[in-house]
Design a protein around this motif. Structure first.
Motif, PDB file in Angstrom:
ATOM      1  N   LEU A 129      -7.035   4.527   7.786  1.00  0.00           N
ATOM      2  CA  LEU A 129      -6.942   3.403   6.858  1.00  0.00           C
ATOM      3  C   LEU A 129      -6.586   3.869   5.449  1.00  0.00           C
ATOM      4  O   LEU A 129      -5.848   3.184   4.728  1.00  0.00           O
TER       5      LEU A 129
ATOM      6  N   GLN B 152       1.364  -8.358   4.044  1.00  0.00           N
ATOM      7  CA  GLN B 152       0.165  -9.180   4.184  1.00  0.00           C
ATOM      8  C   GLN B 152       0.139  -9.871   5.540  1.00  0.00           C
ATOM      9  O   GLN B 152      -0.928  -9.989   6.169  1.00  0.00           O
TER      10      GLN B 152
ATOM     11  N   ARG C 215      -0.825  -7.291   8.157  1.00  0.00           N
ATOM     12  CA  ARG C 215      -2.258  -6.991   8.093  1.00  0.00           C
ATOM     13  C   ARG C 215      -3.078  -8.103   8.738  1.00  0.00           C
ATOM     14  O   ARG C 215      -4.033  -7.844   9.472  1.00  0.00           O
TER      15      ARG C 215
ATOM     16  N   VAL D 161      -1.487   1.485   1.903  1.00  0.00           N
ATOM     17  CA  VAL D 161      -2.942   1.495   1.991  1.00  0.00           C
ATOM     18  C   VAL D 161      -3.475   0.249   1.293  1.00  0.00           C
ATOM     19  O   VAL D 161      -2.710  -0.614   0.850  1.00  0.00           O
ATOM     20  N   ALA D 162      -4.805   0.190   1.182  1.00  0.00           N
ATOM     21  CA  ALA D 162      -5.423  -1.014   0.612  1.00  0.00           C
ATOM     22  C   ALA D 162      -4.999  -1.253  -0.825  1.00  0.00           C
ATOM     23  O   ALA D 162      -4.834  -2.402  -1.257  1.00  0.00           O
ATOM     24  N   GLY D 163      -4.806  -0.193  -1.592  1.00  0.00           N
ATOM     25  CA  GLY D 163      -4.462  -0.360  -3.004  1.00  0.00           C
ATOM     26  C   GLY D 163      -2.976  -0.319  -3.290  1.00  0.00           C
ATOM     27  O   GLY D 163      -2.585  -0.202  -4.461  1.00  0.00           O
TER      28      GLY D 163
END
Length: 276
Positions: free
Chosen positions: A144, A176, A179, A194-196
């Motif tokens: 992740l 998005q 995801r 990644v998340a950021g």
């Protein structure tokens, strides 16, 4: 002594006021003498000038605000549902299947966590089991966070933008959507997502986390292909939006997708584990 002026009717006549002429009496005493108003004039006279109290004004403002809010909500719902109204029956069935798949994934995740809890509670060697789960969790978090490579089934999406009309927000919408459909690892033109991750426009190019990339944009995504591809092709979704911008989009399923772009592990400046 008896004279004509002393008669009762003569005395009564002297005490009463003089009679008005017939024309003058009719002009002052009859309703026809009053000015006649039309229906519209009577309505305007009753409404203007207005006599509005403070309480009436407050109620009017509250009703206006309520009506405006309802109008905005209805317009918002109409916009969000407009794409689905014109969808074909098979598209609607596919959307419902996608929602069912998302629900099933959440249920599977819940069962997995409950299984881990039971294993910790029932294991004869809880310390060893805890270490095993820690190693597995570290591997999952590494995927992740983008610090380790990953492989598995998934899709490859290629966006060919010969007109230069594709912008950063369109690529962000694609990320998005992927995801939300259950993508576990994403790579765009050699940059790990990644998340950021952030995207921005840089002239005629797009920048991903400060790295400029050129078209064609190639997405390598690990996840369940049966969920990822339909999520991109829903009515009004990513593929249709890009095609309206004259971009060409191709999506291919694969049993093995390799995401090998890595990100350096970054130590947080302020956040610390609560167990320390």
């Amino acid at each position: 002594m008896s004279t004509q002026d002393e008669r009762p009717e003569n005395r009564l006549r002297r005490e009463l006021p003089a009679e008005l002429p017939a024309g003058q009496a009719q002009a002052t005493d009859t309703p026809e003498a009053l000015p006649k108003l039309t229906g519209r004039q009577r309505l305007v006279k009753g409404l203007w000038p207005p006599h509005v109290t403070r309480a009436q004004l407050i109620v009017a403002l509250l009703l206006f605000g309520l009506g405006f809010g309802l109008a905005v909500q209805v317009a918002s719902n109409s916009d969000s549902d407009s794409a689905l109204r014109g969808a074909r029956q098979e598209d609607l069935v596919r959307i419902l299947d996608e929602l069912d798949d998302r629900t099933q994934r959440l249920e599977d995740e819940k069962q997995g966590l409950e299984k881990q809890r039971d294993e910790l509670e029932n294991s004869s060697n809880q310390a060893e089991e805890a270490r095993r789960q820690t190693v597995e969790k570290e591997r999952q978090l590494g995927i992740l966070a983008g610090t380790v490579a990953a492989q598995g089934p998934g899709i490859t999406m290629t966006i060919d933008d010969t007109k230069g009309t594709v912008e950063a927000d369109m690529l962000l919408d694609a990320i998005q959507e992927l995801r939300a459909a259950g993508a576990e690892a994403i790579q765009v033109n050699g940059v790990r997502v990644v998340a950021g991750t952030f995207l921005s426009d840089s002239g005629n190019r797009v920048s991903v986390d400060g790295n400029k990339i050129n078209a064609p944009y190639r997405f390598k995504v690990i996840g369940k292909p049966q969920d990822l591809e339909p999520a991109l092709n829903i009515p009004g979704g990513v593929v249709q939006t890009l095609e309206k911008e004259q971009a060409t989009v191709t999506v291919e399923r694969s049993d093995k997708i390799v995401v090998d772009a890595l990100r350096a592990a970054k130590r947080p400046d302020y956040a610390r584990s609560s167990s320390q």
